[in-house]
Design a protein around this motif. Structure first.
Motif, PDB file in Angstrom:
ATOM      1  N   ALA A  18       8.658  64.541  63.375  1.00 23.86           N
ATOM      2  CA  ALA A  18       8.799  63.903  62.151  1.00 23.86           C
ATOM      3  C   ALA A  18       9.854  62.861  62.327  1.00 23.86           C
ATOM      4  CB  ALA A  18       9.293  64.860  60.886  1.00 23.86           C
ATOM      5  N   PHE A  19      10.849  63.146  63.111  1.00 23.62           N
ATOM      6  CA  PHE A  19      12.023  62.273  63.348  1.00 23.62           C
ATOM      7  C   PHE A  19      11.499  60.962  64.006  1.00 23.62           C
ATOM      8  CE2 PHE A  19      15.295  60.264  65.973  1.00 23.62           C
ATOM      9  CZ  PHE A  19      16.143  59.652  65.032  1.00 23.62           C
ATOM     10  N   LEU A  20      10.402  61.150  64.963  1.00 24.30           N
ATOM     11  CA  LEU A  20       9.907  60.035  65.695  1.00 24.30           C
ATOM     12  C   LEU A  20       9.134  59.397  64.834  1.00 24.30           C
ATOM     13  CD1 LEU A  20       9.260  61.494  69.322  1.00 24.30           C
ATOM     14  CD2 LEU A  20      11.070  60.098  68.738  1.00 24.30           C
TER      15      LEU A  20
ATOM     16  N   LEU B 153      18.934  50.938  68.142  1.00 23.65           N
ATOM     17  CA  LEU B 153      19.773  50.814  66.960  1.00 23.65           C
ATOM     18  C   LEU B 153      19.683  51.656  65.515  1.00 23.65           C
ATOM     19  CD1 LEU B 153      22.386  48.967  66.192  1.00 23.65           C
ATOM     20  CD2 LEU B 153      20.894  47.652  65.078  1.00 23.65           C
ATOM     21  N   ILE B 154      18.317  51.679  65.348  1.00 14.42           N
ATOM     22  CA  ILE B 154      17.771  52.574  64.120  1.00 14.42           C
ATOM     23  C   ILE B 154      17.791  53.871  64.930  1.00 14.42           C
ATOM     24  CG2 ILE B 154      15.922  52.889  62.764  1.00 14.42           C
ATOM     25  CD1 ILE B 154      15.349  49.963  62.883  1.00 14.42           C
TER      26      ILE B 154
ATOM     27  N   LEU C  16      19.971  59.067  63.436  1.00 10.25           N
ATOM     28  CA  LEU C  16      20.110  60.336  64.045  1.00 10.25           C
ATOM     29  C   LEU C  16      21.534  61.028  63.583  1.00 10.25           C
ATOM     30  CD1 LEU C  16      19.507  62.635  66.186  1.00 10.25           C
ATOM     31  CD2 LEU C  16      20.816  61.298  67.891  1.00 10.25           C
ATOM     32  N   ILE C  17      22.448  59.917  63.363  1.00 12.24           N
ATOM     33  CA  ILE C  17      23.726  60.236  62.845  1.00 12.24           C
ATOM     34  C   ILE C  17      23.628  60.535  61.399  1.00 12.24           C
ATOM     35  CG2 ILE C  17      25.990  59.345  62.260  1.00 12.24           C
ATOM     36  CD1 ILE C  17      25.743  57.733  64.557  1.00 12.24           C
TER      37      ILE C  17
ATOM     38  N   GLY D 112      18.746  58.129  55.003  1.00 12.43           N
ATOM     39  CA  GLY D 112      17.923  56.826  55.878  1.00 12.43           C
ATOM     40  C   GLY D 112      18.505  55.735  55.172  1.00 12.43           C
ATOM     41  N   GLY D 113      18.649  55.528  54.039  1.00 17.03           N
ATOM     42  CA  GLY D 113      18.999  54.229  53.272  1.00 17.03           C
ATOM     43  C   GLY D 113      20.580  54.021  53.627  1.00 17.03           C
ATOM     44  N   ALA D 114      21.105  55.183  53.692  1.00 21.65           N
ATOM     45  CA  ALA D 114      22.595  54.883  54.231  1.00 21.65           C
ATOM     46  C   ALA D 114      22.608  54.403  55.668  1.00 21.65           C
ATOM     47  CB  ALA D 114      23.428  56.217  53.845  1.00 21.65           C
ATOM     48  N   ALA D 115      21.833  55.049  56.554  1.00 16.91           N
ATOM     49  CA  ALA D 115      21.880  54.469  57.829  1.00 16.91           C
ATOM     50  C   ALA D 115      21.299  53.056  58.031  1.00 16.91           C
ATOM     51  CB  ALA D 115      20.977  55.296  58.611  1.00 16.91           C
ATOM     52  N   LEU D 116      20.363  52.655  57.240  1.00 19.27           N
ATOM     53  CA  LEU D 116      20.060  51.007  57.570  1.00 19.27           C
ATOM     54  C   LEU D 116      21.212  50.265  56.739  1.00 19.27           C
ATOM     55  CD1 LEU D 116      17.300  49.931  58.605  1.00 19.27           C
ATOM     56  CD2 LEU D 116      17.402  52.412  58.405  1.00 19.27           C
TER      57      LEU D 116
END
Length: 153
Positions: A7-9, A65-66, A71-72, A96-100
């Motif tokens: 699912a992560f990949l 980068l993504i 991951l974090i 996910g939104g916060a990561a981007l």
């Protein structure tokens, strides 16, 4: 565990695909705005080339980068899920939104105020990239293994 990795990949591929195609599209729109010839064949060829090149070449491949950002964010969301009753798809979508958002907000600080992702040069472009992170996170939260504490609630 295997389902979480899968699912992560897939969420990584979703986010990367959306970021790269958006960046390519914004570059092609700019080229067309200065009267360069841009046709459908060029759009398809450029998108295909950029999907490979932006993820395999350069000092900072987009997928790497993504990968680090998601991951974090997903590890942080997993920790929050332990003490929270927020449903997994929504929690991971926010992550996910916060990561981007972090990627597009922090990259210019690291590179002399330059937006290296062309799609992040406008507010609308940044919003699109955050939505790409939301979609990737929602996918991850919807497809993680059931029974992993309260993540599947």
């Amino acid at each position: 565990m295997i389902k979480q990795i899968q699912a992560f990949l897939i969420s990584l591929i979703i986010a990367t695909f959306l970021v790269v195609t958006h960046t390519t599209a914004t570059n092609l729109i700019w080229l067309q705005s200065i009267n360069m010839p841009v046709d459908f064949q060029l759009v398809i060829a450029t998108m295909a080339t950029d999907l490979v090149d932006m993820n395999s070449r350069g000092a900072f491949p987009v997928i790497g980068l993504i990968f680090v950002g998601l991951l974090i964010a997903f590890i942080t969301a997993r920790i929050i899920a332990i003490w929270s009753s927020i449903k997994a798809p929504y929690l991971y979508a926010l992550a996910g939104g916060a990561a981007l958002l972090a990627i597009v907000a922090l990259m210019p600080m690291a590179f002399y105020n330059l937006d290296l992702i062309a799609g992040a040069r406008t507010v609308a472009g940044r919003a699109y990239l955050v939505v790409a992170g939301l979609i990737a996170g929602y996918y991850f939260g919807s497809h993680i293994q059931k029974g992993d504490s309260n993540e599947a609630n």
